[in-house]
Design a protein around this motif. Structure first.
Motif, mmCIF file in Angstrom:
data_model
loop_
_atom_site.group_PDB
_atom_site.id
_atom_site.type_symbol
_atom_site.label_atom_id
_atom_site.label_comp_id
_atom_site.label_asym_id
_atom_site.label_seq_id
_atom_site.Cartn_x
_atom_site.Cartn_y
_atom_site.Cartn_z
ATOM 1 N N LYS A 142 54.117 -44.121 36.493
ATOM 2 C CA LYS A 142 53.178 -43.663 37.515
ATOM 3 C C LYS A 142 53.744 -43.891 38.915
ATOM 4 C CE LYS A 142 49.109 -44.477 34.604
ATOM 5 N NZ LYS A 142 47.838 -45.238 34.438
ATOM 6 N N ASN A 143 54.605 -44.888 39.033
ATOM 7 C CA ASN A 143 55.209 -45.205 40.332
ATOM 8 C C ASN A 143 56.733 -45.196 40.194
ATOM 9 O OD1 ASN A 143 52.727 -45.843 41.868
ATOM 10 N ND2 ASN A 143 52.526 -47.466 40.342
ATOM 11 N N LYS A 144 57.305 -44.022 40.052
ATOM 12 C CA LYS A 144 58.738 -43.897 39.773
ATOM 13 C C LYS A 144 59.604 -44.452 40.904
ATOM 14 C CE LYS A 144 58.383 -39.994 36.599
ATOM 15 N NZ LYS A 144 58.811 -38.593 36.291
ATOM 16 N N ASP A 145 59.228 -44.171 42.141
ATOM 17 C CA ASP A 145 60.036 -44.649 43.265
ATOM 18 C C ASP A 145 60.062 -46.166 43.316
ATOM 19 O OD1 ASP A 145 60.575 -42.064 43.950
ATOM 20 O OD2 ASP A 145 59.081 -41.951 45.565
ATOM 21 N N LEU A 146 58.895 -46.765 43.107
ATOM 22 C CA LEU A 146 58.807 -48.221 43.131
ATOM 23 C C LEU A 146 59.536 -48.820 41.922
ATOM 24 C CD1 LEU A 146 57.620 -50.338 44.971
ATOM 25 C CD2 LEU A 146 55.508 -50.293 43.623
ATOM 26 N N ALA A 147 59.463 -48.128 40.798
ATOM 27 C CA ALA A 147 60.161 -48.595 39.596
ATOM 28 C C ALA A 147 61.670 -48.609 39.826
ATOM 29 C CB ALA A 147 59.814 -47.700 38.409
ATOM 30 N N LEU A 148 62.190 -47.554 40.441
ATOM 31 C CA LEU A 148 63.617 -47.498 40.740
ATOM 32 C C LEU A 148 64.000 -48.577 41.749
ATOM 33 C CD1 LEU A 148 64.222 -43.644 40.988
ATOM 34 C CD2 LEU A 148 65.013 -45.201 39.189
ATOM 35 N N LYS A 149 63.112 -48.820 42.704
ATOM 36 C CA LYS A 149 63.388 -49.850 43.710
ATOM 37 C C LYS A 149 63.487 -51.225 43.037
ATOM 38 C CE LYS A 149 61.770 -49.459 47.841
ATOM 39 N NZ LYS A 149 60.903 -49.431 49.066
ATOM 40 N N PHE A 150 62.640 -51.441 42.023
ATOM 41 C CA PHE A 150 62.659 -52.732 41.338
ATOM 42 C C PHE A 150 63.941 -52.916 40.521
ATOM 43 C CE2 PHE A 150 61.860 -55.562 37.741
ATOM 44 C CZ PHE A 150 61.412 -56.702 38.402
ATOM 45 N N VAL A 151 64.335 -51.912 39.711
ATOM 46 C CA VAL A 151 65.546 -52.086 38.902
ATOM 47 C C VAL A 151 66.784 -52.190 39.802
ATOM 48 C CG1 VAL A 151 64.610 -50.988 36.834
ATOM 49 C CG2 VAL A 151 65.870 -49.607 38.486
ATOM 50 N N SER A 177 46.896 -58.338 40.625
ATOM 51 C CA SER A 177 46.452 -57.004 40.225
ATOM 52 C C SER A 177 45.965 -56.194 41.415
ATOM 53 C CB SER A 177 45.326 -57.129 39.183
ATOM 54 O OG SER A 177 44.227 -57.830 39.734
ATOM 55 N N GLY A 178 46.050 -56.788 42.598
ATOM 56 C CA GLY A 178 45.578 -56.069 43.776
ATOM 57 C C GLY A 178 46.489 -54.938 44.170
ATOM 58 N N GLY A 179 46.082 -54.186 45.158
ATOM 59 C CA GLY A 179 46.883 -53.058 45.623
ATOM 60 C C GLY A 179 46.633 -51.844 44.765
ATOM 61 N N GLY A 180 47.143 -50.721 45.162
ATOM 62 C CA GLY A 180 46.925 -49.516 44.371
ATOM 63 C C GLY A 180 47.978 -48.491 44.644
ATOM 64 N N GLY A 181 47.945 -47.421 43.870
ATOM 65 C CA GLY A 181 48.871 -46.324 44.055
ATOM 66 C C GLY A 181 50.303 -46.766 44.001
ATOM 67 N N SER A 182 51.109 -46.228 44.887
ATOM 68 C CA SER A 182 52.541 -46.497 44.877
ATOM 69 C C SER A 182 52.887 -47.901 45.349
ATOM 70 C CB SER A 182 53.261 -45.474 45.771
ATOM 71 O OG SER A 182 52.817 -45.611 47.112
ATOM 72 N N LYS A 183 51.877 -48.675 45.743
ATOM 73 C CA LYS A 183 52.143 -50.035 46.195
ATOM 74 C C LYS A 183 52.008 -51.055 45.059
ATOM 75 C CE LYS A 183 52.993 -49.627 50.646
ATOM 76 N NZ LYS A 183 54.271 -50.091 51.231
ATOM 77 N N THR A 184 51.653 -50.588 43.873
ATOM 78 C CA THR A 184 51.500 -51.495 42.742
ATOM 79 C C THR A 184 52.433 -51.077 41.607
ATOM 80 O OG1 THR A 184 49.181 -51.923 43.292
ATOM 81 C CG2 THR A 184 49.900 -52.480 41.061
ATOM 82 N N LEU A 185 53.274 -51.999 41.177
ATOM 83 C CA LEU A 185 54.221 -51.748 40.088
ATOM 84 C C LEU A 185 53.753 -52.488 38.841
ATOM 85 C CD1 LEU A 185 57.131 -50.671 39.271
ATOM 86 C CD2 LEU A 185 57.896 -53.009 39.777
ATOM 87 N N THR A 186 53.827 -51.830 37.699
ATOM 88 C CA THR A 186 53.515 -52.506 36.438
ATOM 89 C C THR A 186 54.811 -52.802 35.696
ATOM 90 O OG1 THR A 186 53.150 -50.349 35.373
ATOM 91 C CG2 THR A 186 51.222 -51.516 36.212
#
Length: 422
Positions: A322-331, A31-40
């Motif tokens: 909340k983190n669209k860029d990271l979400a796209l990176k994950f998919v 659960s660490g990290g914050g902002g755009s560095k944390t993906l849910t």
């Protein structure tokens, strides 16, 4: 086949759904990290998503994924509540097609999912996968794996009987007669479990219906064709012809799924008509056995044979992530060769995209070939407007086998449920 079937075939059973059905609610991740560095992330892929998350974090230093895994039924109830209340995660499991609360159509229609059509993998998906990953022509689901339905043969039993797998309808019936004469029925059939009843029918429908009309589902949706007045009746007649010819062991209605596996695994039948997921179960019952997936022929033209191949649950991006860029990176990682291969290796399926470098199990060589040649169609129920159609089919097939119903009556009942819509 939907998650509700064995129970559990999210639609006839995808490996992801089977894994999910066995899972409870668990939570893991940092659960660490914050902002755009944390993906849910919310997932039903317990047992396989963990490795993907670790690989994604390793490939993206500093990024942390906070994720939960839960069973399919629990997940489907929770995700709609979270989406409507604005508390849903950035990325979430999404089923193909229609028919459950977390399916592509159901979540895309109200605008809960981000359009993924602009992602590099979207245009590469085979048509059979694309059709259940899209809503109104736009892609919303990153589907990474798929399974197929066909005949799974016990190679040692075949050799003992001196028979080879047929590739035409005429040879299939001859194969069944020869196997019966040798005292070893061709296929085990566990129709005591009603979800099993659909498998032979789907395997035959793939060729008899979709071989000549890949747009059949669109015509159904437009009210231009019906089950009763289509080659669905041809497939059902062929199913019953197989029964009358002796293709199955005695009393399929008195045989459950578990028992049918035992028959095929130990060579008391030459094989079983099932999804490729059954191979691992057969090997569990007979570690020394060799089992091979083959298409089930429905015509006398081998080049016209089509296999039902189901897309498994994939991943969608929350339209309000909340983190669209990271979400796209994950998919995109999920749909990369590395992510996709990690998933399907754990789940015993096949990649949804070609050219991933995945080392296909020899038992699935033919299924992989059909997928690569785009000679597949989705499991039929994935494009139906409601779950009732399938439930009517399953119970109706049992009634036909027990002499309590007829093909004509069943198909008319399915038409009525289909027309009722959502």
């Amino acid at each position: 086949m939907k998650t509700r079937i064995p129970t559990v075939l999210p639609a006839v059973v995808t490996a992801a759904a089977l894994l999910a059905a066995c899972s409870g609610g668990t939570k893991a991740g940092d659960s660490g990290g914050g902002g755009s560095k944390t993906l849910t992330l919310a997932s039903v892929d317990q047992g396989s998503v963990e490795g993907v998350v670790k690989a994604f974090e390793k490939a993206n230093p500093g990024v942390k994924v906070r994720y939960t895994t839960s069973g399919a039924d629990q997940y489907q109830q929770q995700i709609r509540t979270q989406l409507s209340s604005g508390t849903a995660p950035d990325v979430m499991s999404v089923w193909p097609g229609n028919g459950n609360p977390a399916a592509t159509y159901v979540l895309a229609k109200p605008g809960y999912l981000r359009d993924l059509s602009d992602q590099p993998w979207a245009a590469k998906m085979p048509d059979a996968i694309k059709s259940v990953a899209q809503y109104e022509g736009k892609t919303y689901n990153a589907i990474f794996g798929q399974n197929g339905i066909g005949a799974v043969y016990n190679q040692q039993a075949l050799e003992k009987a001196g028979l080879t797998p047929p590739d035409t309808w005429k040879d299939l019936l001859a194969f069944c007669r020869a196997a019966k004469a040798k005292g070893t029925p061709a296929f085990a059939l566990g129709n005591q479990d009603n979800w099993v009843t659909q498998l032979v029918q789907y395997a035959l429908v793939a060729t008899t219906v979709y071989g000549d009309d890949r747009d059949f589902d669109k015509k159904m949706q437009a009210g231009q064709v019906t089950f009763a007045q289509s080659p669905w009746s041809t497939a059902l007649d062929k199913y019953l012809t197989m029964e009358k010819t002796g293709c199955f062991q005695k009393n399929p209605l008195g045989t459950n799924y578990e028992a049918s596996q035992g028959l095929a695994a130990t060579g008391k039948t030459l094989g079983i008509v099932q999804g490729n997921w059954v191979i691992a179960l057969l090997k569990g019952k007979n570690p020394n056995g060799t089992f091979t997936f083959k298409a089930l022929p429905a015509t006398d033209d081998p080049s016209a044979t089509i296999v039902p191949a189901a897309a498994g649950a994939g991943y969608g991006v929350n339209a309000k992530a909340k983190n669209k860029d990271l979400a796209l990176k994950f998919v995109n990682f999920v749909m990369s060769p590395e992510g996709m291969n990690l998933f399907v290796e754990k789940q015993g399926g096949l990649p949804s995209l070609p050219d991933t470098g995945y080392a296909v199990d020899p038992s699935l060589t033919e299924l992989s070939k059909f997928i690569g040649e785009d000679r597949t169609v989705p499991f039929m129920d994935q494009l139906w407007p409601n779950p009732k159609v399938q439930q009517t089919m399953l119970s109706g097939l049992q009634e036909i086998f027990s002499g309590q119903s007829t093909p004509e009556k069943l198909l008319k009942e399915m038409d009525a449920d289909y027309k009722a819509g959502n």
